[in-house]
Design a protein around this motif. Structure first.
Motif, PDB file in Angstrom:
ATOM      1  N   UNK A 189      71.435 -66.797  25.972  1.00 48.57           N
ATOM      2  CA  UNK A 189      72.277 -65.627  25.703  1.00 48.57           C
ATOM      3  C   UNK A 189      72.875 -65.005  26.964  1.00 48.57           C
ATOM      4  N   UNK A 190      72.356 -65.392  28.142  1.00 53.44           N
ATOM      5  CA  UNK A 190      72.920 -64.858  29.391  1.00 53.44           C
ATOM      6  C   UNK A 190      74.203 -65.575  29.794  1.00 53.44           C
ATOM      7  N   UNK A 191      74.518 -66.674  29.116  1.00 52.01           N
ATOM      8  CA  UNK A 191      75.681 -67.469  29.528  1.00 52.01           C
ATOM      9  C   UNK A 191      75.267 -68.580  30.466  1.00 52.01           C
ATOM     10  N   UNK A 192      76.195 -69.496  30.712  1.00 51.58           N
ATOM     11  CA  UNK A 192      75.850 -70.705  31.479  1.00 51.58           C
ATOM     12  C   UNK A 192      75.929 -70.508  32.985  1.00 51.58           C
ATOM     13  N   UNK A 193      76.614 -69.439  33.421  1.00 48.40           N
ATOM     14  CA  UNK A 193      77.013 -69.402  34.836  1.00 48.40           C
ATOM     15  C   UNK A 193      76.082 -68.623  35.768  1.00 48.40           C
ATOM     16  N   UNK A 194      74.978 -68.065  35.251  1.00 48.77           N
ATOM     17  CA  UNK A 194      74.128 -67.246  36.115  1.00 48.77           C
ATOM     18  C   UNK A 194      73.597 -67.979  37.346  1.00 48.77           C
ATOM     19  N   UNK A 195      73.283 -69.270  37.263  1.00 44.48           N
ATOM     20  CA  UNK A 195      72.766 -69.940  38.471  1.00 44.48           C
ATOM     21  C   UNK A 195      73.739 -69.882  39.644  1.00 44.48           C
ATOM     22  N   UNK A 196      75.040 -70.018  39.395  1.00 45.10           N
ATOM     23  CA  UNK A 196      75.964 -69.964  40.531  1.00 45.10           C
ATOM     24  C   UNK A 196      76.254 -68.524  40.953  1.00 45.10           C
ATOM     25  N   UNK A 197      76.061 -67.571  40.025  1.00 42.19           N
ATOM     26  CA  UNK A 197      76.263 -66.165  40.426  1.00 42.19           C
ATOM     27  C   UNK A 197      75.065 -65.623  41.202  1.00 42.19           C
ATOM     28  N   UNK A 198      73.877 -66.116  40.885  1.00 37.27           N
ATOM     29  CA  UNK A 198      72.654 -65.678  41.575  1.00 37.27           C
ATOM     30  C   UNK A 198      71.957 -66.912  42.136  1.00 37.27           C
ATOM     31  N   UNK A 199      72.586 -67.542  43.145  1.00 37.67           N
ATOM     32  CA  UNK A 199      72.149 -68.887  43.537  1.00 37.67           C
ATOM     33  C   UNK A 199      70.738 -68.979  44.136  1.00 37.67           C
ATOM     34  N   UNK A 200      70.327 -67.959  44.884  1.00 43.23           N
ATOM     35  CA  UNK A 200      69.063 -68.116  45.636  1.00 43.23           C
ATOM     36  C   UNK A 200      67.884 -68.395  44.712  1.00 43.23           C
ATOM     37  N   UNK A 201      67.753 -67.573  43.680  1.00 43.97           N
ATOM     38  CA  UNK A 201      66.620 -67.722  42.774  1.00 43.97           C
ATOM     39  C   UNK A 201      66.588 -69.116  42.141  1.00 43.97           C
TER      40      UNK A 201
END
Ligand SMILES: Nc1nc2c(ncn2[C@@H]2O[C@H](COP(=O)(O)OP(=O)(O)OP(=O)(O)O)[C@@H](O)[C@H]2O)c(=O)[nH]1
Ligand SMILES: [Mg+2]
Ligand SMILES: [Zn+2]
Ligand SMILES: [Zn+2]
Ligand SMILES: [Zn+2]
Lengths: 275, 114
Positions: A189-201
């Motif tokens: 539900x957060x969408x697919x793109x969070x990894x590139x928006x919050x890359x460090x974690x």
């Protein structure tokens, strides 16, 4: 001596207070290409002395996390630091994990939230050995929070520790707790793109869990796009797609948890043999 | 979101240095903040004057150097600076087998003191 198992090393480490600040080190040369938020680097008066500092601002956390890590290693306890945005389903996944594994694995859970103890209450209801840490004004757990629970709550006989960090995609990634494994949870539900928006974690995660897969039919979400975003920041970590609600994909996660435990003990016995 | 506690950590280290080096007043403090250090520079600048009001850092000029993200390729050793939302891949050979070498720093570089 360690009050739990009598080992010498552990208490020595735990009781050793970290006093003041570490030794002054020489800082390496900065790249000049960087943006500088100042009009004038040398505007100080000529009588000024320059003192080189160089140590990390969160140096105390770095040192405490190393001490925690040594304690966990000494006691052969694998430690998962679970991080995600608020509401990705960390507690829910842990509830299901406790229900599936509590009979075969003696594991402890520390759950961090700024306020309230809802998460610990939920986990207690399914029989977990759990303690709530309230971080109050702080948006992440730090290594001192964990250290305070080692001797009393976690104890040397725990077979595994899971730390549910405060829901936040930025700060927890910058604070080492002494864990052996970082697990990032990303809900559909957060969408697919969070990894590139919050890359460090997501870059630093040893495992990435994509949760709430049962909701995919209701969303404009595709696994392929999500995977592309994850792989942009983390090329190698395993990705488990699962739904804690329906149980779909849960076996891989449960097996992962059990394998951490058996790896930790076989490493431990290997060390014994080599002694 | 935790910039105030970062400011307090800075104060603690500077006060320890004040005892070691025997100074009473800091004219300028220089911090190095990596893009991926988890600290927001503007929030830190915003809370710094209030946090340091009763300390030797009162009136100190706050100089912040920001450091962008740089990765090193583990296959060909090329260094690649990374901008936002760009894949963590080597610019020379395209490998994604990389490690972060810059951009996570959060350090006090130096102090100018009286
Ligand atoms: N449909 C569906 N809902 C889920 C699933 N997992 C969690 N949820 C729901 O998502 C909501 C948030 O779950 P939590 O377990 O509280 O999330 P959390 O990550 O622990 O949240 P914080 O600790 O506040 O950061 C709850 O209403 C859960 O019931 C799932 O697999 N499927
Ligand atoms: Mg929770
Ligand atoms: Zn012990
Ligand atoms: Zn924070
Ligand atoms: Zn390369």
């Amino acid at each position: 001596m360690c009050q739990d198992c009598g080992c010498e090393i552990a208490t020595d480490l735990i009781s050793r207070k970290i006093l003041g600040v570490p030794q002054v080190q020489q800082v390496q040369k900065l790249q000049i290409s960087q943006e500088v938020f100042s009009e004038d680097r040398n505007r100080s008066t000529p009588v000024s002395r320059r003192i080189e500092m160089g140590q990390a601002i969160v140096e105390k956390n770095i040192q405490q996390a190393e001490l925690n890590r040594m304690w966990f290693r000494t006691h052969q306890i694998p430690v998962i630091n679970m991080m995600s945005a608020p509401g990705s389903g960390k507690t829910y996944l842990l509830e299901k994990t406790v229900q599936a594994l509590a009979d075969s694995l003696d594991f402890a859970i520390l759950t961090g939230d700024q306020e309230m103890s809802y998460d610990a209450d939920r986990l207690k209801r399914v029989g977990a050995r759990v303690k709530q840490i309230n971080t109050l004004s702080s948006c992440h757990l730090n290594a001192q929070h964990i250290e305070a629970e080692l001797q009393g709550f976690v104890g040397a006989r725990s077979q595994l520790l899971v730390i549910e960090n405060v829901g936040n995609l930025v700060c927890p990634a910058a604070f080492d707790l002494g864990e052996s494994h970082k697990v990032a949870v990303l809900s559909t539900t957060e969408g697919e793109d969070k990894p590139t928006k919050y890359p460090l974690l997501f870059h630093e995660a040893d495992l990435i869990i994509v949760s709430k897969m049962d909701l995919v039919p209701y969303l404009d979400w595709t696994q392929e796009v999500c995977q592309q975003h994850i792989r942009k920041v983390n090329p190698n970590a395993p990705i488990f797609y699962l739904s804690a609600k329906t149980g779909e994909g849960m076996e891989a996660w449960l097996k992962y948890v059990q394998t951490l435990r058996s790896e930790a003990t076989s490493m431990g016995s290997l060390r014994e043999v080599l002694k | 979101m935790h910039e105030l506690s970062i400011a307090y950590d800075v104060i603690e280290q500077v006060e320890a240095a004040a005892i070691r080096h025997g100074f009473k007043k800091v004219n300028q403090i220089h911090l190095l903040v990596g893009e991926w250090s988890g600290v927001d520079v503007e929030a830190l600048q915003f809370c710094f004057p209030e946090a340091t009001r009763k300390t030797c850092l009162k009136d100190a000029h706050l100089l912040i150097t920001c450091k962008g993200l740089t990765i090193q390729c583990l296959d060909c050793f090329e260094l690649t600076p990374i901008s936002r939302e760009q894949a963590l891949a080597c610019a020379k050979c395209g490998s994604v087998n990389t490690k972060i070498i810059e951009g996570k720093e959060l350090r006090i570089v130096d102090l100018d003191v009286d």
